[in-house]
Design an enzyme around this catalytic site. Sequence first.
Site, PDB file in Angstrom:
ATOM      1  N   CYS A   4       0.789  -1.235   0.000  1.00 65.57           N
ATOM      2  CA  CYS A   4       0.000   0.000   0.000  1.00 65.57           C
ATOM      3  C   CYS A   4       0.821   1.284   0.000  1.00 65.57           C
ATOM      4  O   CYS A   4       0.596   2.152  -0.849  1.00 65.57           O
ATOM      5  CB  CYS A   4      -0.935   0.009   1.194  1.00 65.57           C
ATOM      6  SG  CYS A   4      -2.071  -1.358   1.167  1.00 65.57           S
TER       7      CYS A   4
HETATM    8  C1  UDX Z   1      -0.622  -0.081   5.734  1.00 65.11           C
HETATM    9  C2  UDX Z   1      -1.454   0.832   6.626  1.00 65.11           C
HETATM   10  O1  UDX Z   1      -0.920   0.815   7.952  1.00 65.11           O
HETATM   11  C3  UDX Z   1      -2.905   0.394   6.614  1.00 65.11           C
HETATM   12  O2  UDX Z   1      -3.684   1.250   7.408  1.00 65.11           O
HETATM   13  C4  UDX Z   1      -3.338   0.439   5.144  1.00 65.11           C
HETATM   14  O3  UDX Z   1      -4.660   0.375   4.915  1.00 65.11           O
HETATM   15  C5  UDX Z   1      -2.528  -0.564   4.360  1.00 65.11           C
HETATM   16  O4  UDX Z   1      -1.166  -0.142   4.423  1.00 65.11           O
HETATM   17  P1  UDX Z   1       0.513  -2.466   5.949  1.00 65.11           P
HETATM   18  O5  UDX Z   1       0.952  -2.272   4.534  1.00 65.11           O
HETATM   19  O6  UDX Z   1      -0.037  -3.769   6.365  1.00 65.11           O
HETATM   20  O7  UDX Z   1      -0.599  -1.373   6.322  1.00 65.11           O
HETATM   21  O8  UDX Z   1       1.783  -2.180   6.835  1.00 65.11           O
HETATM   22  P2  UDX Z   1       2.201  -1.290   8.073  1.00 65.11           P
HETATM   23  O9  UDX Z   1       2.047  -2.053   9.327  1.00 65.11           O
HETATM   24  O10 UDX Z   1       1.532   0.014   8.024  1.00 65.11           O
HETATM   25  O11 UDX Z   1       3.764  -1.123   7.768  1.00 65.11           O
HETATM   26  C6  UDX Z   1       4.226  -0.616   6.519  1.00 65.11           C
HETATM   27  C7  UDX Z   1       5.724  -0.640   6.412  1.00 65.11           C
HETATM   28  O12 UDX Z   1       6.296   0.401   7.181  1.00 65.11           O
HETATM   29  C8  UDX Z   1       6.405  -1.922   6.879  1.00 65.11           C
HETATM   30  O13 UDX Z   1       7.396  -2.292   5.951  1.00 65.11           O
HETATM   31  C9  UDX Z   1       7.036  -1.543   8.201  1.00 65.11           C
HETATM   32  O14 UDX Z   1       8.184  -2.312   8.484  1.00 65.11           O
HETATM   33  C10 UDX Z   1       7.381  -0.092   7.954  1.00 65.11           C
HETATM   34  N1  UDX Z   1       7.439   0.695   9.203  1.00 65.11           N
HETATM   35  C11 UDX Z   1       6.330   0.868   9.962  1.00 65.11           C
HETATM   36  C12 UDX Z   1       8.640   1.282   9.583  1.00 65.11           C
HETATM   37  O15 UDX Z   1       9.654   1.150   8.898  1.00 65.11           O
HETATM   38  N2  UDX Z   1       8.660   2.035  10.739  1.00 65.11           N
HETATM   39  C13 UDX Z   1       7.569   2.212  11.520  1.00 65.11           C
HETATM   40  O16 UDX Z   1       7.677   2.907  12.530  1.00 65.11           O
HETATM   41  C14 UDX Z   1       6.367   1.604  11.119  1.00 65.11           C
END
Ligand code: UDX
Length: 416
Positions: A261
């Site tokens: 996403c």
């Molecule tokens: C995301 C959104 O959170 C969700 O609301 C939306 O509808 C779909 O996209 P998701 O793709 O499942 O969800 O992942 P998420 O948990 O948000 O993490 C995204 C990425 O960011 C991951 O690769 C994670 O490792 C990274 N991340 C997240 C960081 O590098 N640092 C952080 O502090 C948080």
Amino acid sequence: MKRISIIGAGRVGLVVAACFAKMGNKITVVDIDERKIAEINSKVSPIAEPGLDEILNEFEIEATSDYEKVIDSEAIFICVDTPAKKDGSISLESITAATEQISNVLKCRESYTLITIKSTVVPGTSEEVILPILESSGKRAGEDFGLCMSPEFLRGGRGIEDFMYPARIIIGEHDAKSGDMLCDLYQVFDAPIMRTDLRTAEMIKYASNIFLATKVSFINELGNICKLLGIDAYEVAKGMGFDDRIGDKFLNAGLGFGGSCLTKDLKALIARAKEIGYEPKLLEQVLGLNERQALKVLELLKRHIPVRGSTIGLLGLAFKPGTDDISDSMAITIAETLTEEGAKIKAYDPLAMHNFQKSFPWLECSTPEEVLNCDAVVIATEWEEFNRLDYRGKIVIDGRRVPKAREARIYEGICW
Ligand code: UDX
């Protein structure tokens, strides 16, 4: 009990179908992929998502490729994918094809049906693309059928929980009757409901995901500066987080964001903004910083070993823990970059090895022990089990802050 159809059996569609089934509704799932249909009908989830297998087992969900089965549905949720094209703009191929099929069904339907778009679409799509296709059936929105755009905010690995206990529900409505009916369906949830127009709802989805991406790129940029200054970015984030205007979430510095996403949505809004003559400078930087972040692994590795000719162990392939999803995973950039630089790679992931090898068959997958025996180890996903491995004597470049990895002989965090 309502008769509800879900179009698209992907990560969103399956969760929506399972949750509405659990709430006592009669569910039909429509997809074009016969393999997925067969799996759902034999009560096996086509994807790894906690809780899905259990719900599929307990509740009746019919999967089919036949749109005729949708004809008696009171509500239809469109959950098909809207992937990025090569230039980053959104591909509406699946959603227009699905909408054409629904439009055909509408022609023969006598009673009112509520159609809700859950797929992520750039602002304007519901009104300018979807609505005309639906009305080409001869039926009128607001009279013969309802139209809403209600974005999903489901995280991979926590989809069921996020659907059942949402932080907020956004209803973009073509008209009040459509919105009332969707409100009625969502009544069971204990969450604030915001009603707005279709294009605002579409934008709220992009704004939310892009804000999260911006937080990650911000803390990564700060983390890179912190590392140079000998400061721990996590301590800095903790200090910032006490201010509730800032918050303490989504400020984990590291390799950057992956997943199906965040990157896709950033690219789509950048493309849309440019199309309408606006230069989205901040959004481009958020994306560019993220692309650069994974390359830091190579820079840090080179400080300790010659990369060419070495075997590098890669711990973690999924874009985050708890999923088998490798979409836009940082592990892809790392594996490709190290291979280009002449290293051999051995990788391990508890869930995503199969998916990774399907797309990158050249990658050698192995056990955690063998990965640890390589010349150096890179941690790309913070799986809980990586915090139980024995890193003593190893060289470790940690992209995700796994506490136990600090016992390594040589330990480098990306931003700490
Ligand atoms: C995301 C959104 O959170 C969700 O609301 C939306 O509808 C779909 O996209 P998701 O793709 O499942 O969800 O992942 P998420 O948990 O948000 O993490 C995204 C990425 O960011 C991951 O690769 C994670 O490792 C990274 N991340 C997240 C960081 O590098 N640092 C952080 O502090 C948080």
